[in-house]
Design an enzyme around this catalytic site. Structure first.
Site, PDB file in Angstrom:
ATOM      1  CB  CYS A   7      -0.905  -0.012   1.225  1.00 33.42           C
ATOM      2  SG  CYS A   7      -1.807  -1.549   1.390  1.00 33.42           S
TER       3      CYS A   7
ATOM      4  CE  LYS B 201       9.720  -0.072  -9.346  1.00 28.12           C
ATOM      5  NZ  LYS B 201      10.104  -0.732 -10.573  1.00 28.12           N
TER       6      LYS B 201
HETATM    7  C1  AGP Z   1      10.080  -6.759 -11.611  1.00 27.44           C
HETATM    8  O1  AGP Z   1       9.623  -6.168 -12.758  1.00 27.44           O
HETATM    9  C2  AGP Z   1       9.154  -6.679 -10.500  1.00 27.44           C
HETATM   10  N1  AGP Z   1       8.779  -5.390 -10.208  1.00 27.44           N
HETATM   11  C3  AGP Z   1       9.601  -7.439  -9.271  1.00 27.44           C
HETATM   12  O2  AGP Z   1       9.906  -8.740  -9.623  1.00 27.44           O
HETATM   13  C4  AGP Z   1      10.808  -6.816  -8.542  1.00 27.44           C
HETATM   14  O3  AGP Z   1      11.961  -6.992  -9.280  1.00 27.44           O
HETATM   15  C5  AGP Z   1      10.954  -7.500  -7.180  1.00 27.44           C
HETATM   16  O4  AGP Z   1       9.787  -7.257  -6.447  1.00 27.44           O
HETATM   17  C6  AGP Z   1      12.176  -6.995  -6.431  1.00 27.44           C
HETATM   18  O5  AGP Z   1      12.034  -5.644  -6.174  1.00 27.44           O
HETATM   19  P1  AGP Z   1      13.271  -4.848  -5.539  1.00 27.44           P
HETATM   20  O6  AGP Z   1      14.383  -4.847  -6.520  1.00 27.44           O
HETATM   21  O7  AGP Z   1      12.732  -3.490  -5.254  1.00 27.44           O
HETATM   22  O8  AGP Z   1      13.648  -5.582  -4.280  1.00 27.44           O
END
Ligand code: AGP
Length: 686
Positions: free
Chosen positions: A2, A681
């Site tokens: 969130c 994200k």
């Molecule tokens: C990738 O496109 C995704 N958003 C997701 O797999 C992301 O890479 C993963 O959640 C890791 O995020 P971070 O690099 O912020 O830890």
């Protein structure tokens, strides 16, 4: 996860909150809601609904709400379905207390049971709603619970009412007391301002003077409280603030919470394992899950630590820590510009961020030489190196382990952060753990770091967000310098992470100059990949693939890890089942998935051309539709995407056309490339 936002100051809060929520939407977009304290009526106004910020905002007209104090939330559902009742803000039974929460309250079931047994009524199914009822429950108790014994008290400002006091050693001075339930014994009291009513006092040693007390202000100094054996709350503060402090103390799990109440011009907040930052402007204080929502108004930011407790009023801001007491948190300045966090002339953040890579790749290699040298030394002196991450960052780590082996002859264990606990027993104080996370807030990565620290291992943090939890956890820190990445899909941060892996491997092998030169040369190659022709070619391919249910990708070596990342991009944004295999694995099972017209991408490099082309021929023989990603065409290809062969830099150059293809597929399918369904994200819960 969130997105939470709050504002208290002299400006009208609702437009600030709405704009902020729009900037936070990449953190969750199942439902949205705001609460404002009306300056006109003093009442709490809540508006919330299911859907994305723009839709709900237009429907419920958030900006109509008056008042200078407000909170807002955009939800990514974990506990409870996507519904209006489960949207935040949540309120108490009386609708007087409003809270928003990011994280997971792990003991919400037992707290809810306790509150239900006390007659509280819940309107939703979320774990978060218990917080509003806990605050209400505490406020309704009104009294300061019972105090067993107080050693000696120098001075007490004023007390509303004290339930019962077993014994007070000695009291120098008491401003005034409204009512005291019962006092067992008071050693000696120097002076008491005014006592409204004292239920019963068993014994008072000596009282010098008594003043008068009505309501509870905040007592800065309680001289010395000898011992407070069990006092539910012996702190003296605003009833709401007290109740929040008590309620937050009941929570287990991860939480960033903002709370408001009718009748108090303040926002009370706490953070533990979920991100929460403060923005300071002349006209007010901002609360947010990250800096992007308030960059338009201020670049002065305070990064809160775990257990920080904040009370913000229009004219004051107080931060203390529920574990360490009073703290002094510095004000930092954010380097990112508002423009960087905007789409500019691009229709979507995803395309903008893909187009930024020619620059961001060059910025990723600009690292502090001394830090890199120290890290190289740590690798050389350490015993066992781990790369730990999730999602795209994990794929960059996979690529990194191949590069470490190929360029520097160093073995690296690559582990998914959520699986890291299975390796904890291998960790020692000589182990080096690289924790890689663009957001710096991914809960699984932070949890892995905690596990490594328990074993005394050293941590190198690689992240893109200054001030994020991970940026503060490492023994060494490497920043990715990619600028804000708003689209849920990682694109520029993935290629930046790969470049940093190349940099580390070359530094270990003492090939820095050659490495820096080759990355420089990459600028034009990357730039050309975003050419009109290339986009046209990829858009055309997208139109051939939109109807497909399955897409497969193969590669060998560095091309295998690139295939993994490419598959993730396509599946994340087009919702088409897309899977990557090591080329050599094909005949061990996946080949069974191939039938007439099944699309298969093959990532080719000079290094392993023969073998991977023969894999492609095996697929072709079963009717597969072969799409080649390589520097030169080949008869086995039904469709060719021309990409220069850049050797060890292929994971960068070959990933970008597939990012663009994923984008074109989403647009072709009428999907939102920036906010794919069910994703967010950064994943701040385990
Ligand atoms: C990738 O496109 C995704 N958003 C997701 O797999 C992301 O890479 C993963 O959640 C890791 O995020 P971070 O690099 O912020 O830890």
């Amino acid at each position: 996860m969130c997105g939470i936002m709050g504002y208290i100051g002299t400006e009208k809060a609702s437009p600030i909150i709405s704009k902020g929520l729009k900037n936070l939407e990449y953190r969750g977009y199942d439902s949205v809601g705001v609460a404002m304290l009306s300056a006109l009526s003093g009442s709490l106004e809540i508006r919330k609904g299911v859907g994305k910020v723009d839709d709900v905002q237009n429907q419920l007209k958030f900006d109509e709400l008056d008042g200078n104090i407000g909170i807002g939330h955009t939800r990514w559902a974990t506990h409870g379905t996507v519904s209006r009742e489960n949207s935040h803000p949540h309120t108490d039974c009386a609708g007087k207390v409003a809270i928003i929460h990011n994280g997971i309250i792990e003991n919400n079931i037992e707290l809810k049971k306790m509150l239900l047994s006390k007659g509280h009524r819940f309107s939703g199914e979320t774990d978060s709603e218990v917080i509003a009822h806990l605050i209400e429950d505490r406020m309704n108790s009104g009294d300061i619970g019972s105090v067993d014994s107080i050693g000696s008290v120098d001075s007490i400002g004023s007390v509303d009412s004290i339930g019962s006091v077993d014994s007070i050693g000695s009291v120098d001075s008491v401003g005034s007391v409204d009512s005291v339930g019962s006092v067992d014994s008071v050693g000696s009291v120097d002076s008491v301002g005014f006592v409204d009513s004292v239920g019963s006092v068993d014994s008072v040693g000596s009282v010098d003077s008594v003043g008068s007390v009505d309501s509870v202000g905040f007592v800065d100094s309680v001289g010395s409280v000898g011992s407070v054996e069990s006092a539910e709350s012996t702190r003296f503060g605003s009833c709401f603030e007290d109740a929040c402090r008590w309620a937050f103390g009941q929570l287990q799990g991860s939480y960033a919470v903002l709370a408001m109440v009718e009748g108090a011009d303040e926002i009370v907040a706490v953070r533990k394992d979920s991100p929460l930052v403060l923005g300071q402007a002349d006209h007010g204080t901002f609360f947010a899950s990250d800096v992007s929502p308030f960059l338009e108004w201020t670049k002065d930011v305070i990064y809160l630590q775990n257990h920080d407790f904040v009370v913000a009023r229009k004219d004051s801001l107080r931060i203390c820590n529920l574990i360490d007491g009073e703290v002094d948190r510095p004000v930092d300045t954010v380097e990112w510009s508002v423009e960087e966090a905007r789409k500019g002339n691009f229709e979507h953040f995803m395309l903008k961020e893909i187009f930024e890579q020619a620059e961001t790749i060059q910025k990723a290699i600009q690292q502090d030489r001394e830090v890199v040298d120290r890290i190289v030394q740590m690798i050389q002196e350490g015993f066992g190196v781990f790369f730990v991450a999730c999602g795209s960052s994990y794929h960059a780590c996979m690529t990194g382990s191949y590069l470490m082996s190929k360029i520097a002859g160093v073995h690296v264990n690559v582990v998914l952060a959520s699986e890291f606990e299975n390796y904890e027993h291998f960790l020692t104080d000589r182990t080096l753990v690289f924790a890689v996370s663009q957001s710096g807030e991914t809960a699984d990565v932070l949890d892995a770091v905690k596990a490594a620290k328990r074993q005394g291992s050293k941590i190198v943090s690689i992240t893109n967000v200054m001030g994020s939890s991970l940026s503060r956890e490492g023994d060494e820190l490497l920043m990715m310098n990619s600028g804000p990445e708003i689209c849920v899909l990682s694109t520029k941060t993935y290629t930046s992470q790969v470049i940093m892996m190349v940099l580390l491997a070359c530094a270990l092998a003492g090939e820095d100059e050659d490495c820096a030169r080759r990355v420089k040369e990459l600028y034009m190659d990357v730039h050309n990949l975003t050419s009109k022709n290339m986009r046209e070619r990829l858009r055309n391919l997208a139109s051939l693939l939109v109807g497909k249910d399955h897409i497969y990708m193969i590669g060998r070596g560095l091309q295998y890890t690139t295939a993994m990342e490419a598959a993730l991009k396509v599946k994340e944004v087009s919702y088409i089942h897309t899977e990557a295999f090591a080329g050599g694995e094909l005949k061990h099972g996946p080949l069974a998935l191939i039938s007439e017209g099944t699309p298969l991408f093959v990532f080719v490099s000079r290094e392993n051309e023969d073998r991977i082309i023969s894999n492609a021929q095996e697929v072709k023989a079963r009717g597969g539709y072969v799409i080649g990603v390589s520097d030169w065409d080949n008869p086995v290809f039904d469709y060719w995407i021309k990409v220069p062969d850049c050797g060890n830099l292929n994971p960068v150059i070959q990933a970008i056309p597939l990012q663009i293809l994923a984008y074109e597929l989403a647009v072709e399918l009428g999907l939102d490339p920036d906010k794919p369904r069910n994703l967010a994200k950064c994943v701040t819960v385990l």
